[in-house]
Design a protein around this motif. Sequence first.
Motif, PDB file in Angstrom:
ATOM      1  N   TRP A   1     134.932  72.766 133.718  1.00 20.86           N
ATOM      2  CA  TRP A   1     135.092  73.990 132.932  1.00 20.86           C
ATOM      3  C   TRP A   1     134.386  73.940 131.576  1.00 20.86           C
ATOM      4  CZ3 TRP A   1     137.155  72.149 128.521  1.00 20.86           C
ATOM      5  CH2 TRP A   1     137.974  71.025 128.583  1.00 20.86           C
ATOM      6  N   ASN A   2     133.899  72.785 131.137  1.00 23.38           N
ATOM      7  CA  ASN A   2     133.544  72.709 129.710  1.00 23.38           C
ATOM      8  C   ASN A   2     132.227  73.392 129.358  1.00 23.38           C
ATOM      9  OD1 ASN A   2     132.484  70.428 131.133  1.00 23.38           O
ATOM     10  ND2 ASN A   2     132.050  69.426 129.189  1.00 23.38           N
TER      11      ASN A   2
ATOM     12  N   GLY B   1     140.696  75.947 143.555  1.00 24.98           N
ATOM     13  CA  GLY B   1     141.095  74.737 142.853  1.00 24.98           C
ATOM     14  C   GLY B   1     140.935  73.487 143.689  1.00 24.98           C
ATOM     15  N   ALA B   2     141.834  72.516 143.431  1.00 28.76           N
ATOM     16  CA  ALA B   2     141.726  71.207 144.089  1.00 28.76           C
ATOM     17  C   ALA B   2     141.783  71.327 145.611  1.00 28.76           C
ATOM     18  CB  ALA B   2     142.845  70.304 143.591  1.00 28.76           C
TER      19      ALA B   2
ATOM     20  N   PHE C   1     138.268  64.123 124.625  1.00 31.81           N
ATOM     21  CA  PHE C   1     137.821  65.474 124.990  1.00 31.81           C
ATOM     22  C   PHE C   1     138.486  66.510 124.078  1.00 31.81           C
ATOM     23  CE2 PHE C   1     135.927  68.084 128.534  1.00 31.81           C
ATOM     24  CZ  PHE C   1     134.732  67.380 128.565  1.00 31.81           C
TER      25      PHE C   1
ATOM     26  N   THR D   1     139.258  62.429 139.449  1.00 29.91           N
ATOM     27  CA  THR D   1     138.946  63.309 140.581  1.00 29.91           C
ATOM     28  C   THR D   1     137.710  62.797 141.316  1.00 29.91           C
ATOM     29  OG1 THR D   1     139.794  65.170 139.295  1.00 29.91           O
ATOM     30  CG2 THR D   1     138.531  65.716 141.250  1.00 29.91           C
TER      31      THR D   1
ATOM     32  N   LEU E   1     128.734  56.480 130.028  1.00 30.35           N
ATOM     33  CA  LEU E   1     127.965  57.718 130.200  1.00 30.35           C
ATOM     34  C   LEU E   1     126.846  57.808 129.159  1.00 30.35           C
ATOM     35  CD1 LEU E   1     127.794  60.243 131.922  1.00 30.35           C
ATOM     36  CD2 LEU E   1     129.338  61.383 130.352  1.00 30.35           C
TER      37      LEU E   1
ATOM     38  N   MET F   1     145.882  72.706 129.451  1.00 33.19           N
ATOM     39  CA  MET F   1     145.907  71.317 129.918  1.00 33.19           C
ATOM     40  C   MET F   1     145.207  70.402 128.914  1.00 33.19           C
ATOM     41  SD  MET F   1     143.822  69.715 133.107  1.00 33.19           S
ATOM     42  CE  MET F   1     142.324  69.824 132.154  1.00 33.19           C
TER      43      MET F   1
ATOM     44  N   SER G   1     136.168  64.811 136.062  1.00 33.04           N
ATOM     45  CA  SER G   1     136.799  63.592 135.548  1.00 33.04           C
ATOM     46  C   SER G   1     136.596  62.422 136.518  1.00 33.04           C
ATOM     47  CB  SER G   1     138.290  63.839 135.344  1.00 33.04           C
ATOM     48  OG  SER G   1     138.894  64.082 136.600  1.00 33.04           O
TER      49      SER G   1
ATOM     50  N   CYS H   1     130.816  66.093 127.761  1.00 34.78           N
ATOM     51  CA  CYS H   1     130.896  64.764 128.383  1.00 34.78           C
ATOM     52  C   CYS H   1     130.275  63.707 127.490  1.00 34.78           C
ATOM     53  CB  CYS H   1     130.233  64.790 129.748  1.00 34.78           C
ATOM     54  SG  CYS H   1     128.542  65.410 129.724  1.00 34.78           S
TER      55      CYS H   1
HETATM   56  P1  NAD Z   1     138.427  67.731 136.943  1.00 27.31           P
HETATM   57  O1  NAD Z   1     138.091  66.419 137.556  1.00 27.31           O
HETATM   58  O2  NAD Z   1     139.839  68.054 136.670  1.00 27.31           O
HETATM   59  O3  NAD Z   1     137.870  68.944 137.849  1.00 27.31           O
HETATM   60  C1  NAD Z   1     136.519  69.027 138.230  1.00 27.31           C
HETATM   61  C2  NAD Z   1     136.402  69.868 139.497  1.00 27.31           C
HETATM   62  O4  NAD Z   1     136.990  69.162 140.593  1.00 27.31           O
HETATM   63  C3  NAD Z   1     137.104  71.213 139.438  1.00 27.31           C
HETATM   64  O5  NAD Z   1     136.281  72.181 140.048  1.00 27.31           O
HETATM   65  C4  NAD Z   1     138.364  70.981 140.252  1.00 27.31           C
HETATM   66  O6  NAD Z   1     138.891  72.171 140.826  1.00 27.31           O
HETATM   67  C5  NAD Z   1     137.852  70.038 141.320  1.00 27.31           C
HETATM   68  N1  NAD Z   1     138.856  69.202 141.991  1.00 27.31           N
HETATM   69  C6  NAD Z   1     140.056  68.795 141.532  1.00 27.31           C
HETATM   70  N2  NAD Z   1     140.647  67.972 142.413  1.00 27.31           N
HETATM   71  C7  NAD Z   1     139.800  67.849 143.467  1.00 27.31           C
HETATM   72  C8  NAD Z   1     139.825  67.101 144.683  1.00 27.31           C
HETATM   73  N3  NAD Z   1     140.852  66.316 145.011  1.00 27.31           N
HETATM   74  N4  NAD Z   1     138.754  67.187 145.519  1.00 27.31           N
HETATM   75  C9  NAD Z   1     137.682  67.945 145.193  1.00 27.31           C
HETATM   76  N5  NAD Z   1     137.609  68.682 144.054  1.00 27.31           N
HETATM   77  C10 NAD Z   1     138.648  68.620 143.194  1.00 27.31           C
HETATM   78  O7  NAD Z   1     137.529  67.793 135.606  1.00 27.31           O
HETATM   79  P2  NAD Z   1     137.544  68.899 134.453  1.00 27.31           P
HETATM   80  O8  NAD Z   1     138.814  68.776 133.669  1.00 27.31           O
HETATM   81  O9  NAD Z   1     137.175  70.203 135.032  1.00 27.31           O
HETATM   82  O10 NAD Z   1     136.319  68.439 133.540  1.00 27.31           O
HETATM   83  C11 NAD Z   1     136.437  67.594 132.427  1.00 27.31           C
HETATM   84  C12 NAD Z   1     135.951  66.205 132.775  1.00 27.31           C
HETATM   85  O11 NAD Z   1     134.615  66.299 133.273  1.00 27.31           O
HETATM   86  C13 NAD Z   1     135.862  65.286 131.564  1.00 27.31           C
HETATM   87  O12 NAD Z   1     136.350  64.017 131.918  1.00 27.31           O
HETATM   88  C14 NAD Z   1     134.361  65.196 131.281  1.00 27.31           C
HETATM   89  O13 NAD Z   1     133.943  64.002 130.659  1.00 27.31           O
HETATM   90  C15 NAD Z   1     133.794  65.321 132.643  1.00 27.31           C
HETATM   91  N6  NAD Z   1     132.420  65.821 132.561  1.00 27.31           N
HETATM   92  C16 NAD Z   1     131.412  64.979 132.935  1.00 27.31           C
HETATM   93  C17 NAD Z   1     130.102  65.413 132.833  1.00 27.31           C
HETATM   94  C18 NAD Z   1     128.966  64.525 133.242  1.00 27.31           C
HETATM   95  O14 NAD Z   1     127.849  65.028 133.379  1.00 27.31           O
HETATM   96  N7  NAD Z   1     129.182  63.233 133.445  1.00 27.31           N
HETATM   97  C19 NAD Z   1     129.828  66.702 132.361  1.00 27.31           C
HETATM   98  C20 NAD Z   1     130.897  67.529 131.998  1.00 27.31           C
HETATM   99  C21 NAD Z   1     132.196  67.083 132.104  1.00 27.31           C
END
Ligand code: NAD
Length: 471
Positions: A143-144, A198-199, A374, A222, A400, A321, A219, A274
């Motif tokens: 979402w960020n 969602g998930a 974050f 996940t 990262l 959250m 994350s 991130c």
């Molecule tokens: P999240 O892991 O909660 O959700 C990410 C996505 O995964 C969402 O679309 C969610 O609906 C989906 N999801 C959740 N459970 C799942 C499952 N069991 N199977 C498949 N899909 C599932 O992350 P968030 O809160 O949306 O994002 C924030 C995190 O993302 C932070 O930790 C940040 O550092 C990271 N991030 C990383 C990068 C990068 O390029 N490395 C970039 C942006 C954000």
Amino acid sequence: MSFYNIINGERRSSSNVHQCTDPRTEEPLWDAPLATQEDLDEAVAAARAAQPEWAKTTVAHRQSLLKKLGERLEEHRQELVDCLMRETGKSALIAGIDVTNSIGQCDYYAKNALKDEITFEDDTLTIVATHQPLGVVAAICPWNFPIILSNIKVVSALVTGNAIILKPSPLAPYAVLKSIEFTHDLFPPGILQVLNGGAELGVSITSHPGVDKISFTGSSATGRRVHESCAKSGKKVTLEMSGNDPGIVCEDVDIKQVASLIATGSLFNGGQMCVCTKRIYVHESIYDEFLKELVDVVEAGFVINKDPTAPTVFGPLSNRMQFEIASAMLEDCKSKGFNIVSGGDIPNDGGYWITPTIISKPDEQSMIVQKEQFGPLVPVMSWSDEDDVIARANASDSGLGAAVYSSDPVRAQRLARRIESGTVFINMAEIPHVGGYFSGRKSSGYGGEMGMQGLLSYCHTQSLQIRKSAT
Ligand code: NAD
């Protein structure tokens, strides 16, 4: 405003909807459709039917469509910015950056694509590496930075001849749904689709037999689940995950300039990036002076401003959250008696706001140093020995990004090359560029995206081993 999933070239509503919350006002936003298993099955079938013909088109044709994709995003800039501002709390300035950089991604891959390459040649043999699409890619997004982080997957998949199905975060689906509604008709039906959910939908996607590859950003927790599910169903996978980026400041820097860069690198989008710099190590000989300058810069330029049109890169936490996670970390700092030299307030007068907070020399084993915050909480530690600061920078299971600041370019690179992270930003705030391969080490990632190397994760590289003499 109405929002739709896009399946096989059509807008689809759903009887099942949800609403997000405006993080500035805590007001509910519009209905967003939730995709069902039948929607997913239909989208996958449409993608599988359309992709083989799409893969036969030339790279030049696909690049010309990416250019048009960027132009469409530009035409709809204001609608996209409006959605981003409401669903994430971004200022108009940062929401505009989300759109501008997405257009930059379209332009970059409209000009740069993988070419066949001779990898070996002698009198008898030529070996050519050629890059073939994987088939149907599904993208699971956070979402960020909703558009940048989904669009990079769209342009990478499309230019290499794949079909793509996007799943935005249910915490910020609106701008992504609109971006695909505005652009999908540039491509054959089934090639560019979007499903909100969602998930549960995420799990269905990662286990779907008709999906060839998952590109996930989110994350680490996940990401591990996604990895496991992909392993079970034999899918290719790219994981872009959480970070806890160190920033190292040497004693030879221009303190004023670097304090300003560190403030931007740490507090951009309220710390919700991130690669925000998440733990700062300042040489002890300039520590006091640097800390004072950092506090001055933050208190002058990174303040709570509830006017979303104010030209600021700071904003609220984007959802409840994340607000609760960051609030708990701040409470932990307070309960442990850490030295909070600026901020430390949670106004709680509407909206998910936390004052930018600088914490001087917290215990290095504490939550605020060890975990990804974050949010707008910046721990600042000191160092005096290069080996020691590198060991502390690397004492994390994340890898990262990182930042190194020194007026000596040789020293800066020497330090950078010893840091266990995917990208090191030298003498600049951590702002990734589409031309650089972006990938996490350790629990921050698996594979990567962006730059020319990033396209390889959307392809199978086939070797053509050609005997030279006639048969
Ligand atoms: P999240 O892991 O909660 O959700 C990410 C996505 O995964 C969402 O679309 C969610 O609906 C989906 N999801 C959740 N459970 C799942 C499952 N069991 N199977 C498949 N899909 C599932 O992350 P968030 O809160 O949306 O994002 C924030 C995190 O993302 C932070 O930790 C940040 O550092 C990271 N991030 C990383 C990068 C990068 O390029 N490395 C970039 C942006 C954000």
